[in-house]
Design an enzyme around this catalytic site. Structure first.
Site, short mmCIF file in Angstrom:
data_model
loop_
_atom_site.label_atom_id
_atom_site.label_comp_id
_atom_site.label_asym_id
_atom_site.label_seq_id
_atom_site.Cartn_x
_atom_site.Cartn_y
_atom_site.Cartn_z
N ASP A 371 -108.19 43.71 -12.56
CA ASP A 371 -107.96 42.61 -13.49
C ASP A 371 -108.23 43.15 -14.89
OD1 ASP A 371 -107.85 39.90 -14.60
OD2 ASP A 371 -110.02 40.10 -14.75
N LYS A 372 -107.58 42.59 -15.89
CA LYS A 372 -107.80 43.08 -17.26
C LYS A 372 -109.03 42.45 -17.90
CE LYS A 372 -105.76 41.55 -20.97
NZ LYS A 372 -106.89 41.35 -21.91
N THR A 373 -108.96 41.14 -18.09
CA THR A 373 -109.99 40.45 -18.86
C THR A 373 -111.32 40.43 -18.12
OG1 THR A 373 -108.27 39.03 -19.78
CG2 THR A 373 -110.56 38.31 -20.07
N THR A 521 -102.82 40.91 -14.95
CA THR A 521 -103.38 40.08 -16.02
C THR A 521 -102.52 38.85 -16.26
OG1 THR A 521 -104.06 40.04 -18.35
CG2 THR A 521 -102.18 41.43 -17.79
N GLY A 522 -103.17 37.81 -16.72
CA GLY A 522 -102.45 36.60 -17.12
C GLY A 522 -101.98 36.69 -18.55
N LYS A 549 -100.55 36.49 -8.45
CA LYS A 549 -101.42 37.66 -8.29
C LYS A 549 -101.51 38.07 -6.83
CE LYS A 549 -104.32 37.63 -12.41
NZ LYS A 549 -105.68 37.77 -12.94
N ASP A 568 -112.93 39.64 -11.80
CA ASP A 568 -114.14 38.87 -12.07
C ASP A 568 -113.91 37.38 -12.23
OD1 ASP A 568 -112.85 38.80 -14.55
OD2 ASP A 568 -114.75 38.73 -15.63
N ASP A 572 -108.72 35.40 -9.98
CA ASP A 572 -108.56 36.59 -9.16
C ASP A 572 -108.88 36.33 -7.70
OD1 ASP A 572 -108.02 38.15 -11.46
OD2 ASP A 572 -110.16 38.31 -11.87
#
Length: 680
Positions: A371-373, A521-522, A549, A568, A572
Site C-alpha cells: 500500500d502507498k499511504t 493506492t487509492g 484492490k 495499514d 487494505d
C-alpha cells in the site's frame, strides 16, 4: 415502503450482529481448544510418571525391578494406560476418523495408528499373549504429540476480528433532522433511505449519503485509501465511516444496510478469508508417508515371519515394534518447536506472526505488493516547497502560516505545522482563529491578519497568481495553499505525502532477492507514478478502491505468482485477506491488523523484508528437523522388522527408545539455532 426500510435496516443490524457473533465464536472456540489440549497434556503427563516407572523395560534399565514390582502391577499399568489412551489420545483418534473420511491421511492418522497398535498389543500381553509391553511408549508418544499441538496452537492464537473492527467505523448514533426542524439522536441502525442527518465537525458519517447543505473537507483515507482530504459541497456523495472536517453538513441518507460501501467491503473481507486455501504442512506430508510405511511394512513383517516359521507371537511383536517406531516422537516436535522459536524470535524483533501457515508460505513469495499511504510513505502531509510571491522570506511565510494553523485539526493545517516543526521554527500563538469552511482558515498572528487558503478561495477573489514554479508543483500533484498577510498575497506552500527513507532500502533488497515489488493506492495515477519512479517499483496500480484492490491481488496471483500484501488501512483489509500472505503495518488501523497474517509493529517496510528472510530460515530449519525426525526411521524400521536377524542383529525396544530420544534431542537443539542472523 417504511416497512420495507425497517426490514432492510433490521437485516443490516442482524448482518453486523451475526458477524460479531461469528467472530467471537471463532476466538472462543480457538481458546477452548487450547485449554483442552493443555488439560489433556497435564493429566497425561501426571499419569505417565507411574506408567514409566511400572514398565518392565524401564525398571530393568534403571535397576528398579525389586522396588516397583508387585502382584498385579501390570493391571495397574493397564488401567493407567487405558486412561491416557482414551483421554489423552482422543484428539488423535478423532483426527483419524476425520482424515479417513476426507481421504487425507496425515499426522493424526499416524499417531492414532501407533498408539492404537501399542495399546492393543500391550493389553493383549497383559492378559496372556507372550510379548513386550509398549505402554510407556504409548504414554510418552501421546504426551509429546499433545505438547506439540498445544505449542502450535498457542503460536497461532489470535483469531481474526477484522469484521468487528470494520463495523466499529460506523458511529453508534446519528443526529436525525425531523420534518419540524428539530433534531433527535437515534441509533445508526434505525436510519432509513431518505432520512436527513446533521454531521458536525469531527463526526463520522453514519451511512452513505448526499450532501444537501454545507461545505467541508472529508477524511476518507481509512475507507478509500485517498491520502488527501476531499473537499465536499452540496450534491457530493459521502461514505459511511468517513470523518468530517471543519464544516457542518446536512446529508440525505441514500444507502443503508448491505447497500453501503462499508458493508460491501465487509463482505469482501468475509469472502477473501473464507476462500483461503488450507495447505498441508511438511509434517503432515511426512506423516502420510510414514503412515503408509507403518501399515505396509508392519503387515509385510507379520506375514513374512509367520511364513518363515517364527510363529504368530514373534511376528506380531516385530510388526508392532515397526508400527510404533515408525511414529517417532521427534516428528511431533519437528515443526512446533521451530514455530515456537521463530514466533518468539520474530516477536522480539517487532514481527508478530498470527497465521503460521501463511508465515511458512512466505518463503515461496514471488511478489510483494505495498500500500502507498502510511506504508511506503509517511501517510502525513508535510511542507515540501515554499514559494515567496512578495517581500516576505520563505521562513517567515511558513512561520506565520504554521502559527495560525496550530489551532486547526485539518490534515493540511497539521502538515503545515509539521513542516515548521521539522525546520525547528518557533511559533507564535494566534488569536481570533476562524475556519473558512472548505476554503481554509484566518486569524491574527503578531497583530497581522493571516489567511491560509485554497486556490479556490483566490480564484473567487480574482487573486490567483500565474507562477511557473507553482504550476510545476501542481503538476507533481502536490497540494498548494496560499498565505495572505493583511489581505496581501505573500506566498504559497506545497505539501505532499513524504516517502519513507526506509522504503528505498526495502525495495532495493527485494530486488536483490529476486522478489518483484508493486504498489496499490487509492491516489491518482500521477502521484502513484511519482512514488513508483522514486522507488524503482516493478509495477503499480493507482486510483484503486477497496473492492478493486482485492481484484488486483487476484490478477497478480493469476500470473502464477505467490503474493504478499503489505498495508495499514481499512481499505487494505480485503486485499490483506486475499493475498497469500497479508502483512499489516502495526501502527495502522485495527482492522488491517486483524485481517493480516503477520503484523509489523514498526512502520518500517524493511521489516517486510525481514519477515521474508525469517520465513526462509524457518522453512530450512523445518526441513532439517523433519530429516532428523524421519531419517532415524531409515535405520530403525529395517532393524525393528528383523531384516538383519540372520546376522544376529535385532533392534530391541531399549535401543529403539535410545534412538528415539537422540532424534528428539537433535530436533530440539537444532530448532534453538534459529536466530536473527539466519534471516539474512
Amino acid at each position: 415502503m417504511n416497512q420495507g426500510m425497517e426490514r432492510m435496516t433490521g437485516n443490516h443490524s442482524q448482518h453486523h450482529g451475526a458477524m460479531k457473533h461469528d467472530s467471537r465464536d471463532g476466538v472462543s472456540h480457538h481458546k477452548m481448544m487450547i485449554r483442552d489440549y493443555r488439560k489433556r497434556f497435564i493429566v497425561s503427563m501426571i499419569l505417565t510418571v507411574p506408567i514409566v516407572l511400572l514398565s518392565p523395560l524401564i525398571q530393568t534399565l534403571l535397576g528398579l525391578t525389586a522396588f516397583l514390582s508387585f502382584p498385579g502391577y501390570t493391571l495397574v499399568l493397564f488401567g493407567l494406560s487405558t486412561i491416557v489412551y482414551f483421554f489423552g489420545g482422543y484428539p488423535f483418534l478423532k483426527g483419524l476418523v476425520q482424515e479417513t473420511r476426507k481421504r487425507q491421511l496425515g499426522m493424526m492418522t499416524l499417531v492414532a495408528v501407533a498408539i492404537t497398535v501399542a495399546f492393543g498389543y500391550s493389553s493383549a500381553v497383559v492378559f496372556g499373549l507372550p510379548g513386550t509391553l509398549f505402554f510407556w511408549e504409548l504414554a510418552t508418544l501421546i504426551d509429546v504429540m499433545l505438547f506439540g499441538h498445544w505449542m502450535e496452537m498457542r503460536s497461532i492464537m489470535g483469531a481474526s476480528r477484522a469484521l468487528e473492527e470494520l463495523v466499529k467505523l460506523l458511529p453508534a448514533t446519528a443526529i436525525l433532522l425531523l420534518p419540524n426542524g428539530e433534531v433527535k439522536e437515534v441509533p445508526t441502525s434505525e436510519l432509513q433511505r431518505g432520512d436527513r442527518v446533521l454531521i458536525k465537525p469531527g463526526d463520522r458519517v453514519p451511512s452513505d449519503g448526499m450532501i444537501l447543505e454545507g461545505q467541508s473537507s472529508m477524511n476518507e483515507a481509512l475507507i478509500t485509501g485517498e491520502s488527501f482530504p476531499v473537499e465536499k459541497q452540496p450534491d457530493n456523495e459521502v461514505i459511511g465511516g468517513a470523518i468530517n472536517g471543519d464544516g457542518t453538513l446536512t446529508v440525505e441518507i441514500t444507502k443503508v444496510g448491505r447497500e453501503t460501501y462499508l458493508s460491501q467491503v465487509i463482505e469482501l473481507v468475509q469472502e477473501a478469508q473464507a476462500s483461503r486455501s488450507r495447505t498441508q504442512d511438511l509434517a503432515n506430508r511426512a506423516a502420510f508417508i510414514l503412515t503408509v510405511i507403518a501399515l505396509s511394512v508392519g503387515t509385510i513383517t507379520l506375514v513374512a515371519w509367520i511364513v518363515l516359521g517364527q510363529g504368530l507371537a514373534f511376528g506380531i511383536e516385530r510388526s508392532v515394534t515397526v508400527m510404533v517406531i515408525t511414529c517417532p516422537h521427534a516428528l511431533g516436535l519437528a515443526v512446533p518447536l521451530v514455530v515456537a522459536v521463530s514466533t518468539s524470535l520474530s516477536a522480539q524483533n517487532g514481527l508478530l506472526v498470527r497465521n503460521r501457515t501463511a508465515f511458512e508460505r512466505a518463503h515461496t513469495l514471488d511478489a510483494i505488493i505495498f500500500d502507498k499511504t502510511g506504508t511506503l510513505t509517511e501517510g502525513q502531509f508535510s511542507v515540501t516547497d515554499i514559494v515567496s510571491l512578495a517581500d516576505l522570506s520563505d521562513e517567515m511565510i511558513l512561520q506565520l502560516a504554521a502559527s495560525l494553523e496550530t489551532l486547526s485539526e485539518h490534515p493540511i493545517a497539521q502538515g503545515i505545522v509539521r513542516g515548521a516543526t521539522e525546520r525547528n521554527m518557533s511559533l507564535t500563538k494566534a488569536r481570533n482563529f476562524q475556519a473558512i469552511p472548505g476554503k481554509g482558515a484566518e486569524g491574527q498572528v503578531d497583530s497581522k491578519q493571516i489567511k491560509v487558503v485554497s486556490p479556490g478561495y483566490l480564484k473567487e477573489k480574482g487573486l490567483l497568481p500565474q507562477n511557473n514554479i507553482i504550476e510545476e508543483l501542481a503538476q507533481q500533484w502536490k497540494t498548494i495553499v496560499y498565505v495572505l498577510v493583511d489581505d496581501q498575497l505573500q506566498g504559497a506552500l506545497a505539501l505532499a505525502d513524504v516517502i519513507r527513507k526506509e522504503s528505498k532500502k526495502a525495495i532495493a533488497t527485494l530486488k536483490s532477492m529476486g522478489i518483484q515489488s508493486m504498489m496499490l493506492t487509492g491516489d491518482n495515477r500521477h502521484v502513484a507514478q511519482w512514488v513508483a519512479d522514486e522507488l524503482g517499483l516493478d509495477d503499480y496500480f493507482a486510483e484503486v478502491l477497496p473492492h478493486e484492490k482485492a481484484t488486483k491481488i487476484r490478477e497478480v496471483q493469476a500470473r502464477g505468482l505467490t503474493v504478499a500484501m503489505v498495508g495499514d488501512g481499512i481499505n487494505d483489509a480485503p486485499a490483506l485477506a486475499q493475498a497469500d500472505v497479508g502483512i499489516a503495518i502495526g501502527a495502522g488501523t485495527d482492522v488491517a491488523i486483524e485481517a493480516a497474517d503477520i503484523v509489523l509493529v514498526r512502520n518500517d517496510p524493511q521489516d517486510a523484508v525481514a519477515i521474508l528472510g525469517l520465513s526462509r530460515a524457518t522453512y530450512k530449519k523445518m526441513v532439517q528437523n523433519l530429516l532428523w525426525a524421519t531419517g532415524y526411521n531409515a535405520v530403525a524400521i529395517p532393524l525393528a522388522a528383523g531384516l538383519l536377524l540372520p546376522l544376529g542383529i535385532l533392534l530391541s525396544p531399549a535401543i529403539g527408545a535410545a534412538l528415539m530420544s537422540i532424534s528428539t534431542i537433535i530436533v530440539a537443539v537444532n530448532a534453538r539455532f534459529l536466530s536473527v542472523k539466519s534471516e539474512a
